[in-house]
Design an enzyme around this catalytic site. Structure first.
Site, PDB file in Angstrom:
ATOM      1  N   LEU A  67       0.846  -1.197   0.000  1.00  0.00           N
ATOM      2  CA  LEU A  67       0.000   0.000   0.000  1.00  0.00           C
ATOM      3  C   LEU A  67       0.879   1.244   0.000  1.00  0.00           C
ATOM      4  CD1 LEU A  67      -2.715  -1.062   2.603  1.00  0.00           C
ATOM      5  CD2 LEU A  67      -2.583  -1.516   0.142  1.00  0.00           C
ATOM      6  N   ARG A  94       2.505  14.374   6.822  1.00  0.00           N
ATOM      7  CA  ARG A  94       3.415  14.900   7.838  1.00  0.00           C
ATOM      8  C   ARG A  94       4.880  14.933   7.396  1.00  0.00           C
ATOM      9  NH1 ARG A  94       1.810  11.226  12.656  1.00  0.00           N
ATOM     10  NH2 ARG A  94       0.789  10.023  11.004  1.00  0.00           N
ATOM     11  N   ALA A 134      -0.301   4.462  -1.634  1.00  0.00           N
ATOM     12  CA  ALA A 134      -1.046   5.542  -2.290  1.00  0.00           C
ATOM     13  C   ALA A 134      -1.136   6.793  -1.430  1.00  0.00           C
ATOM     14  CB  ALA A 134      -2.447   5.060  -2.655  1.00  0.00           C
ATOM     15  N   GLU A 155      -8.635   1.234  15.572  1.00  0.00           N
ATOM     16  CA  GLU A 155      -7.800   2.419  15.350  1.00  0.00           C
ATOM     17  C   GLU A 155      -7.825   3.282  16.605  1.00  0.00           C
ATOM     18  OE1 GLU A 155      -5.782   2.792  12.540  1.00  0.00           O
ATOM     19  OE2 GLU A 155      -6.524   0.742  12.657  1.00  0.00           O
ATOM     20  N   ASN A 208      55.366   9.506 -12.951  1.00  0.00           N
ATOM     21  CA  ASN A 208      55.278  10.442 -11.827  1.00  0.00           C
ATOM     22  C   ASN A 208      54.765  11.777 -12.349  1.00  0.00           C
ATOM     23  OD1 ASN A 208      55.494  11.803  -9.461  1.00  0.00           O
ATOM     24  ND2 ASN A 208      57.711  11.598  -9.233  1.00  0.00           N
TER      25      ASN A 208
HETATM   26  C1  UD1 Z   1      -2.572   1.714   9.549  1.00  0.00           C
HETATM   27  C2  UD1 Z   1      -3.521   0.752  10.278  1.00  0.00           C
HETATM   28  C3  UD1 Z   1      -3.152   0.717  11.746  1.00  0.00           C
HETATM   29  C4  UD1 Z   1      -1.712   0.306  11.910  1.00  0.00           C
HETATM   30  C5  UD1 Z   1      -0.809   1.230  11.111  1.00  0.00           C
HETATM   31  C6  UD1 Z   1       0.592   0.700  11.118  1.00  0.00           C
HETATM   32  C7  UD1 Z   1      -5.609   0.901   9.038  1.00  0.00           C
HETATM   33  C8  UD1 Z   1      -7.002   1.410   9.047  1.00  0.00           C
HETATM   34  N1  UD1 Z   1      -4.888   1.198  10.104  1.00  0.00           N
HETATM   35  O1  UD1 Z   1      -2.841   2.998  10.109  1.00  0.00           O
HETATM   36  O2  UD1 Z   1      -4.006  -0.186  12.426  1.00  0.00           O
HETATM   37  O3  UD1 Z   1      -1.365   0.327  13.271  1.00  0.00           O
HETATM   38  O4  UD1 Z   1      -1.242   1.280   9.742  1.00  0.00           O
HETATM   39  O5  UD1 Z   1       1.466   1.637  10.520  1.00  0.00           O
HETATM   40  O6  UD1 Z   1      -5.235   0.225   8.119  1.00  0.00           O
HETATM   41  N2  UD1 Z   1      -2.819   3.799   2.041  1.00  0.00           N
HETATM   42  C9  UD1 Z   1      -3.266   3.657   0.741  1.00  0.00           C
HETATM   43  N3  UD1 Z   1      -4.516   4.068   0.433  1.00  0.00           N
HETATM   44  C10 UD1 Z   1      -5.364   4.598   1.342  1.00  0.00           C
HETATM   45  C11 UD1 Z   1      -4.895   4.738   2.668  1.00  0.00           C
HETATM   46  C12 UD1 Z   1      -3.621   4.327   2.986  1.00  0.00           C
HETATM   47  O7  UD1 Z   1      -2.543   3.179  -0.120  1.00  0.00           O
HETATM   48  O8  UD1 Z   1      -6.481   4.942   0.972  1.00  0.00           O
HETATM   49  C13 UD1 Z   1      -1.463   3.338   2.369  1.00  0.00           C
HETATM   50  C14 UD1 Z   1      -0.560   4.435   2.868  1.00  0.00           C
HETATM   51  O9  UD1 Z   1       0.179   4.989   1.793  1.00  0.00           O
HETATM   52  C15 UD1 Z   1       0.362   3.690   3.841  1.00  0.00           C
HETATM   53  C16 UD1 Z   1      -0.506   2.561   4.342  1.00  0.00           C
HETATM   54  O10 UD1 Z   1      -1.573   2.425   3.432  1.00  0.00           O
HETATM   55  O11 UD1 Z   1       1.495   3.136   3.206  1.00  0.00           O
HETATM   56  C17 UD1 Z   1      -1.049   2.849   5.729  1.00  0.00           C
HETATM   57  O12 UD1 Z   1      -1.820   4.006   5.677  1.00  0.00           O
HETATM   58  P1  UD1 Z   1      -1.807   5.057   6.846  1.00  0.00           P
HETATM   59  O13 UD1 Z   1      -2.748   6.141   6.532  1.00  0.00           O
HETATM   60  O14 UD1 Z   1      -0.431   5.403   7.194  1.00  0.00           O
HETATM   61  O15 UD1 Z   1      -2.475   4.177   7.997  1.00  0.00           O
HETATM   62  P2  UD1 Z   1      -2.286   4.395   9.519  1.00  0.00           P
HETATM   63  O16 UD1 Z   1      -3.204   5.448   9.949  1.00  0.00           O
HETATM   64  O17 UD1 Z   1      -0.865   4.520   9.844  1.00  0.00           O
END
Ligand code: UD1
Ligand code: CA
Length: 499
Positions: free
Chosen positions: A12, A19, A14, A161, A383
């Protein structure tokens, strides 16, 4: 229809990574030789998945271009709107309708994850025939992460969450690492039932666990042995923290293979670099890209090597090299700059304030001080005197210079390419050479010396020099009864002998 797939990996990637406050998508930030995404793909690589799907969204074009470089077999799938991790996985699986078996889902921002851990997760999952298995970790500070909620018997009940968690759930320190193994068919079914009834109004992949539990499906939790592997990256402070952790891991691994690292805190080795046994890395050393440091070589302090190969027992001191080769027993620095295709043969020396580009420096040849060597071939044991410039560029084209074996080039010489100094030839100091020097000849281009007696006393009266000249004249008269005179026809000498 193609063959059914036994394993699929979904990464994943996207999300925007708000931050990070960066024009670069979060997963493309570099970390000791790979991007965050590159590290995740490398950790998943040994699973030998039939398909690897990377969900892209923010900075999709940049991420796609990066994938084409580092993982050309991976399929990029666009998630135009980031509607949650569940939504992202649903889109990924739509792209591989024929896939069956196990799917491993990994957040794109967990670069310290190790292959062994992913393997163990998949083995536990497949071994138990679970519908879903989550990688969990006990962490000192669970802030911002999903919590693993277990029932009184210790079985997984759901993943919550933080923003949706009760105070009691928030107190839990067992977190979801964002790395999972699923049975693909049962995951597909559960993804169809996700709601967006949560604080962010998103489809949460984590809700799949609660749904499977309610349906009586077996789900598992695999606890990571080392929670550090599960650390995500949300801002640049965390990125710096991950970099330090990875540095320590990489340094420790090299030290255990027999490399001496004098100051591990200031030694930064990309995961793509190699260091052989009994090499010594002194402080402030960076080894980047495809750099190789040979056995018993000494590198540092204050050295950066990028895609550079250092031969056995060579030394490189306070220098910067990119795309260079340093032969066995050769010596570089202090303060040398080796640019692409600088090739130093064995026991060659490139010393202080010397820049070398696209040139061969022959076995045992020396360029000890203050020189530029561009587009040159320097023969064995030649040299090159201090402040020699290989004048390679005429403003339009680059030309080569050849210096033969055992040749001796005097200090402060310009070798105006294309030009050749034959084997065993000498070039007088201060020459500007544009014609070849035959083997064994002396090439000289400078004007004969002329001394104008008494010039200083006449033209700079009252200066320090004039007083010194006056004193020398008087002393000379006292000693010999007459003024000292400069010898005529002073011998021309190379003047490049140095120690
Ligand atoms: C997610 C988990 C959380 C976990 C944490 C670990 C969920 C709902 N929560 O939270 O339980 O503890 O990861 O780091 O899954 N992404 C997409 N498409 C989207 C949303 C996210 O590709 O629509 C990708 C992001 O780029 C990222 C990953 O999914 O690489 C996690 O997304 P992020 O928003 O960071 O989730 P967290 O809130 O950290
Ligand atoms: Ca995250």
């Amino acid at each position: 229809m193609s063959q059914p797939h036994r394993r699929t990996v979904v990464v994943l990637a996207a999300g925007e990574g708000k931050r990070m406050k960066s024009a670069l998508p979060k997963v493309l930030h570099p970390l000791l030789g790979r991007t965050l995404l590159g590290h995740v793909l490398a950790a998943a690589g040994p699973l030998r998945a039939d398909r690897t799907v990377v969900v892209v969204g923010h900075g999709a074009d940049q991420v796609r271009a990066h994938l084409a470089e580092v993982a050309p077999d991976a399929t990029a799938v666009l998630q135009a709107e980031q509607l949650g991790t569940g939504h992202a996985v649903r889109i990924a699986l739509d792209a591989v309708p024929e896939a069956t078996g196990t799917v491993v889902v990994i957040n794109g921002d967990v670069p310290l994850l190790r292959t062994e851990t992913v393997d163990a997760l998949v083995a536990a999952h497949e071994g138990e025939g679970a519908a879903a298995t989550v990688l969990a970790a006990e962490v000192p500070d669970p802030t911002g992460l999903g919590r693993i909620v277990r029932d009184t018997a210790g079985r997984l009940e759901q993943i919550v969450e933080e923003r949706d968690a009760s105070p009691a759930q928030q107190a839990l320190r067992e977190i979801n690492a964002g790395i999972y193994a699923f049975d693909l068919a049962r995951l597909r079914a559960a993804l169809g039932k996700l709601s967006t009834d949560n604080d962010q109004g998103e489809e949460y992949l984590t809700d799949v666990f609660g749904l499977l539990v309610s349906a009586g499906e077996p789900v598992g939790v695999h606890v990571a042995a080392d929670h550090v592997e599960t650390l995500g990256c949300n801002d640049r402070v965390e990125l710096a923290g991950l970099r330090r952790l990875l540095r320590d891991r990489v340094n420790e691994a090299w030290m255990r293979t027999g490399v001496t690292i004098l100051d591990p805190a200031t030694t930064w080795i990309d995961v793509t670099a190699t260091v052989e046994r009994d090499a010594v890395l002194d402080q402030n050393t960076q080894l980047r890209g495809a750099t190789v440091v040979g056995a018993e070589a000494v590198v540092g302090p204050d050295v950066t090597l990028i895609d550079t190969v250092v031969g056995p027992a060579a030394t490189v001191l306070r220098s910067h090299a990119t795309g260079a080769e340093v032969g066995a027993g050769a010596s570089v620095g202090p303060y040398a700059y080796l640019r692409p295709a600088a090739r130093l043969a064995e026991k060659a020396k490139v010393g202080t304030f010397v820049e070398v580009k696209n040139s061969e420096v022959g076995p045992g040849a020396k360029v000890p001080h203050l020189s530029y060597v561009g587009d040159a071939t320097i023969g064995a044991k030649a040299n090159i005197g201090a402040a020699t410039i290989f004048v390679n560029y005429d403003g339009v084209n680059k030309h080569r210079t050849v210096v033969g074996d055992g040749a001796f080039v005097g200090c402060d010489t310009n070798l105006i390419a294309p030009v050749e100094v034959g084997a065993g030839a000498y070039v007088a100091a201060g020459s500007a050479l544009s014609q070849n020097v035959p083997p064994g000849a002396l090439g000289v281009t400078r004007a004969p010396q002329r001394n104008i007696e008494g010039w200083v006393l006449r033209n700079r009266p009252g200066t320090v020099s004039a007083r010194a000249a006056e004193q020398a004249r008087t002393a000379g008269e006292d000693a010999s009864g007459g003024p000292a005179s400069a010898s005529e026809g002073e011998a021309i000498h190379g003047g490049a002998e140095t120690v």
